[in-house]
Scaffold this active site. Structure first.
Site, PDB file in Angstrom:
ATOM      1  N   TYR A 145      96.024  29.472  41.481  1.00 44.51           N
ATOM      2  CA  TYR A 145      97.417  29.072  41.294  1.00 44.51           C
ATOM      3  C   TYR A 145      97.651  28.611  39.854  1.00 44.51           C
ATOM      4  CZ  TYR A 145     101.843  26.620  42.270  1.00 44.51           C
ATOM      5  OH  TYR A 145     103.149  26.191  42.265  1.00 44.51           O
ATOM      6  N   ASN A 174     106.541  18.180  41.576  1.00 42.38           N
ATOM      7  CA  ASN A 174     106.670  18.102  43.043  1.00 42.38           C
ATOM      8  C   ASN A 174     108.119  17.935  43.500  1.00 42.38           C
ATOM      9  OD1 ASN A 174     103.941  17.107  42.211  1.00 42.38           O
ATOM     10  ND2 ASN A 174     103.623  17.120  44.414  1.00 42.38           N
ATOM     11  N   ARG A 186     102.037  20.228  52.506  1.00 36.01           N
ATOM     12  CA  ARG A 186     102.441  19.368  51.397  1.00 36.01           C
ATOM     13  C   ARG A 186     102.701  17.961  51.915  1.00 36.01           C
ATOM     14  NH1 ARG A 186     106.128  23.126  47.497  1.00 36.01           N
ATOM     15  NH2 ARG A 186     106.300  24.475  49.307  1.00 36.01           N
ATOM     16  N   VAL A 188     104.881  15.454  51.595  1.00 36.41           N
ATOM     17  CA  VAL A 188     106.128  14.924  52.164  1.00 36.41           C
ATOM     18  C   VAL A 188     106.365  15.514  53.559  1.00 36.41           C
ATOM     19  CG1 VAL A 188     108.639  14.807  51.916  1.00 36.41           C
ATOM     20  CG2 VAL A 188     107.177  14.465  49.906  1.00 36.41           C
ATOM     21  N   SER A 189     106.202  16.837  53.694  1.00 26.12           N
ATOM     22  CA  SER A 189     106.430  17.448  55.008  1.00 26.12           C
ATOM     23  C   SER A 189     105.365  16.983  56.000  1.00 26.12           C
ATOM     24  CB  SER A 189     106.463  18.977  54.896  1.00 26.12           C
ATOM     25  OG  SER A 189     105.423  19.452  54.079  1.00 26.12           O
TER      26      SER A 189
HETATM   27  P1  NAD Z   1     107.647  28.695  49.057  1.00 25.29           P
HETATM   28  O1  NAD Z   1     106.278  29.059  49.493  1.00 25.29           O
HETATM   29  O2  NAD Z   1     108.568  28.093  50.039  1.00 25.29           O
HETATM   30  O3  NAD Z   1     108.380  29.939  48.406  1.00 25.29           O
HETATM   31  C1  NAD Z   1     107.720  31.001  47.769  1.00 25.29           C
HETATM   32  C2  NAD Z   1     108.347  32.302  48.250  1.00 25.29           C
HETATM   33  O4  NAD Z   1     107.712  33.400  47.577  1.00 25.29           O
HETATM   34  C3  NAD Z   1     108.168  32.536  49.742  1.00 25.29           C
HETATM   35  O5  NAD Z   1     109.388  32.912  50.319  1.00 25.29           O
HETATM   36  C4  NAD Z   1     107.127  33.659  49.809  1.00 25.29           C
HETATM   37  O6  NAD Z   1     107.262  34.456  50.962  1.00 25.29           O
HETATM   38  C5  NAD Z   1     107.433  34.410  48.533  1.00 25.29           C
HETATM   39  N1  NAD Z   1     106.307  35.212  48.035  1.00 25.29           N
HETATM   40  C6  NAD Z   1     105.012  34.844  47.906  1.00 25.29           C
HETATM   41  N2  NAD Z   1     104.288  35.859  47.397  1.00 25.29           N
HETATM   42  C7  NAD Z   1     105.161  36.885  47.165  1.00 25.29           C
HETATM   43  C8  NAD Z   1     105.026  38.201  46.659  1.00 25.29           C
HETATM   44  N3  NAD Z   1     103.838  38.677  46.247  1.00 25.29           N
HETATM   45  N4  NAD Z   1     106.124  38.990  46.595  1.00 25.29           N
HETATM   46  C9  NAD Z   1     107.337  38.518  47.008  1.00 25.29           C
HETATM   47  N5  NAD Z   1     107.524  37.294  47.506  1.00 25.29           N
HETATM   48  C10 NAD Z   1     106.444  36.476  47.581  1.00 25.29           C
HETATM   49  O7  NAD Z   1     107.469  27.715  47.799  1.00 25.29           O
HETATM   50  P2  NAD Z   1     108.553  26.929  46.931  1.00 25.29           P
HETATM   51  O8  NAD Z   1     108.199  25.501  47.011  1.00 25.29           O
HETATM   52  O9  NAD Z   1     109.913  27.361  47.267  1.00 25.29           O
HETATM   53  O10 NAD Z   1     108.173  27.425  45.470  1.00 25.29           O
HETATM   54  C11 NAD Z   1     108.947  28.386  44.771  1.00 25.29           C
HETATM   55  C12 NAD Z   1     108.392  28.528  43.368  1.00 25.29           C
HETATM   56  O11 NAD Z   1     108.457  27.277  42.691  1.00 25.29           O
HETATM   57  C13 NAD Z   1     106.941  28.980  43.332  1.00 25.29           C
HETATM   58  O12 NAD Z   1     106.764  29.902  42.273  1.00 25.29           O
HETATM   59  C14 NAD Z   1     106.194  27.707  43.036  1.00 25.29           C
HETATM   60  O13 NAD Z   1     104.994  27.953  42.350  1.00 25.29           O
HETATM   61  C15 NAD Z   1     107.184  26.942  42.182  1.00 25.29           C
HETATM   62  N6  NAD Z   1     106.961  25.488  42.254  1.00 25.29           N
HETATM   63  C16 NAD Z   1     107.298  24.772  43.368  1.00 25.29           C
HETATM   64  C17 NAD Z   1     107.039  23.404  43.423  1.00 25.29           C
HETATM   65  C18 NAD Z   1     107.429  22.548  44.597  1.00 25.29           C
HETATM   66  O14 NAD Z   1     107.154  21.358  44.591  1.00 25.29           O
HETATM   67  N7  NAD Z   1     108.062  23.057  45.617  1.00 25.29           N
HETATM   68  C19 NAD Z   1     106.415  22.769  42.332  1.00 25.29           C
HETATM   69  C20 NAD Z   1     106.060  23.539  41.240  1.00 25.29           C
HETATM   70  C21 NAD Z   1     106.345  24.893  41.200  1.00 25.29           C
HETATM   71  N1  UDP Z   2      98.076  14.495  50.533  1.00 26.83           N
HETATM   72  C1  UDP Z   2      97.742  13.527  51.455  1.00 26.83           C
HETATM   73  N2  UDP Z   2      97.910  13.805  52.768  1.00 26.83           N
HETATM   74  C2  UDP Z   2      98.409  14.991  53.229  1.00 26.83           C
HETATM   75  C3  UDP Z   2      98.765  15.975  52.277  1.00 26.83           C
HETATM   76  C4  UDP Z   2      98.563  15.695  50.933  1.00 26.83           C
HETATM   77  O1  UDP Z   2      97.309  12.423  51.100  1.00 26.83           O
HETATM   78  O2  UDP Z   2      98.547  15.153  54.449  1.00 26.83           O
HETATM   79  C5  UDP Z   2      97.896  14.175  49.105  1.00 26.83           C
HETATM   80  C6  UDP Z   2      97.187  15.243  48.296  1.00 26.83           C
HETATM   81  O3  UDP Z   2      95.794  15.088  48.371  1.00 26.83           O
HETATM   82  C7  UDP Z   2      97.727  14.971  46.907  1.00 26.83           C
HETATM   83  C8  UDP Z   2      99.158  14.479  47.158  1.00 26.83           C
HETATM   84  O4  UDP Z   2      99.192  14.077  48.527  1.00 26.83           O
HETATM   85  O5  UDP Z   2      97.006  13.968  46.273  1.00 26.83           O
HETATM   86  C9  UDP Z   2     100.229  15.541  46.930  1.00 26.83           C
HETATM   87  O6  UDP Z   2      99.850  16.717  47.640  1.00 26.83           O
HETATM   88  P1  UDP Z   2     100.744  18.018  47.700  1.00 26.83           P
HETATM   89  O7  UDP Z   2      99.891  19.100  48.267  1.00 26.83           O
HETATM   90  O8  UDP Z   2     102.029  17.721  48.359  1.00 26.83           O
HETATM   91  O9  UDP Z   2     101.095  18.327  46.186  1.00 26.83           O
HETATM   92  P2  UDP Z   2     100.196  18.586  44.894  1.00 26.83           P
HETATM   93  O10 UDP Z   2      98.791  18.121  45.123  1.00 26.83           O
HETATM   94  O11 UDP Z   2     100.277  20.038  44.637  1.00 26.83           O
HETATM   95  O12 UDP Z   2     100.877  17.759  43.857  1.00 26.83           O
END
Ligand code: NAD
Ligand code: UDP
Ligand code: UDP
Length: 311
Positions: A145, A174, A186, A188-189
């Site tokens: 990633y 995040n 993740r 929060v969820s």
């Molecule tokens: P998500 O997993 O909900 O959304 C990603 C989407 O991309 C999904 O709908 C998935 O089906 C689609 N996808 C994956 N591989 C694909 C492929 N090869 N071709 C077409 N579609 C594809 O995640 P998100 O949280 O909505 O993240 C969206 C973007 O934002 C991602 O690029 C992620 O890296 C970036 N991002 C998100 C966060 C966050 O906290 N949510 C943080 C940093 C970066």
């Molecule tokens: N985390 C946790 N319990 C869980 C899921 C995640 O303590 O059930 C921790 C995880 O190890 C990390 C932080 O929460 O330190 C954020 O995790 P997340 O995967 O949401 O985001 P990222 O690590 O990509 O910032």
């Protein structure tokens, strides 16, 4: 004439909110998604809109459409999903970026990359400004990633320098909110679903690691502002909420807001899990006139409401 905008990953958490906002602002939206982590339920309410078009498409394959703008969000974002098929994760970021940049080059479309705070790895500088080069383990389990996203940034800047493609690179920190995938692990969820089910809340490590959480509406606002930013402003720009919380504080807040009787338990910390992460957002403030508006407590209430509606 309506602007034709392509959103890759448009059926995901952030992508579905973005499609909705773009439609509300009068764009003609093409959503391309392979549904790896996305969900049709996230966009089903948009299907009746004549300016919304859904393509089942994997960005590692070429795509020929005529567009004015591209938001490249396709990529699984949570460790459980991006580590499920790590080779495909790297391909999605790298080959996907080549294809979308090739499309942008041919159509002269402006293109925004959803990059990530993960490009900073486990940061040795706190908080992280855009100038920080990062501390990433290139052979660890998060590398598919982190390094995929870093290489995508390289491709964006080389298409900019070599082919004058109009790029915007956003480093997302995040983000949380309604339509997060309840099974993507993740924090929060996970905590909200565990609290609502009355199950134990799983803190990884001692819970003293910190993150800063941005509510989805704020993030999408920043994304649209970046796409509309002045010519020549490429980023990379951090977009996230600078207010930092430990995972222990987050767990306690969620228990209180849900009125749950769940207990906190401690499990082992995953490999390469960053200890801390917090954006410096001075550049976003200056260039995008952007800063987050929704406080964690308010955002969590809305997100809890969403997860309650799923149960
Ligand atoms: P998500 O997993 O909900 O959304 C990603 C989407 O991309 C999904 O709908 C998935 O089906 C689609 N996808 C994956 N591989 C694909 C492929 N090869 N071709 C077409 N579609 C594809 O995640 P998100 O949280 O909505 O993240 C969206 C973007 O934002 C991602 O690029 C992620 O890296 C970036 N991002 C998100 C966060 C966050 O906290 N949510 C943080 C940093 C970066
Ligand atoms: N985390 C946790 N319990 C869980 C899921 C995640 O303590 O059930 C921790 C995880 O190890 C990390 C932080 O929460 O330190 C954020 O995790 P997340 O995967 O949401 O985001 P990222 O690590 O990509 O910032
Ligand atoms: N591409 C695409 N849609 C387009 C134009 C290009 O998917 O409208 C893909 C195609 O697979 C190509 C890649 O983008 O290989 C990179 O395009 P570029 O023009 O940079 O290089 P090429 O490989 O065509 O020399």
């Amino acid at each position: 004439m309506k602007k034709r905008v392509l959103v890759t990953g448009g059926a995901g958490f952030l992508g579905s909110h973005l499609c909705e906002r773009l439609l509300n602002e009068g764009a003609d939206v093409i959503c391309a998604d392979n549904f790896f982590t996305g969900d049709k339920g996230n966009i089903s309410h948009l299907l009746g809109n004549p300016y919304f078009e859904l393509l089942r498409h994997d960005v590692t394959f070429p795509l020929y459409v005529e567009v004015d703008g591209i938001y490249n969000l396709a990529c699984p974002a949570s460790p459980v999903h991006y580590q499920f098929d790590p080779v495909q994760t790297t391909k999605t970021s790298v080959v996907g970026a080549v294809n979308m940049l090739g499309l942008a080059k041919r159509t002269k479309a402006k293109i925004l990359q959803a990059s990530t705070s993960e490009v900073y790895g486990d940061p040795e500088i706190h908080p992280q400004p855009e100038s920080y080069k990062g501390n990433v383990n290139p052979i660890g389990i998060r590398a598919c990633y982190d390094e995929g996203k870093r290489c995508a940034e390289t491709l964006f800047f080389d298409y900019y320098r070599q082919h004058q493609v109009d790029i915007k690179v956003m480093r997302i920190f995040n983000t949380y909110g309604p339509r997060m995938n309840p099974n993507d692990g993740r924090v929060v969820s996970n905590f909200i679903v565990q609290a609502l089910d009355g199950r134990d809340i799983t803190i990884f490590g001692d819970g003293k690691q910190s993150r800063s959480f941005c509510y989805v509406d704020d993030l999408i606002d920043g994304m649209i502002r970046l796409m509309n930013s002045r010519d020549g402003f490429t980023g990379p720009v951090n977009v996230g909420n600078p207010i930092e919380f430990t995972m222990l504080e987050l767990a306690e807040k969620i228990i209180r807001l849900t009125g749950s009787s769940s207990k906190i338990i401690f499990e082992s910390l995953p490999q390469d899990d960053p200890l801390q992460r917090q954006p410096v957002i001075d550049l976003a403030k200056k260039e995008l006139d952007w800063q987050p508006q929704v406080e964690l407590e308010e955002g969590l209430k809305r997100t809890i409401g969403y997860f309650k509606s799923l149960i």
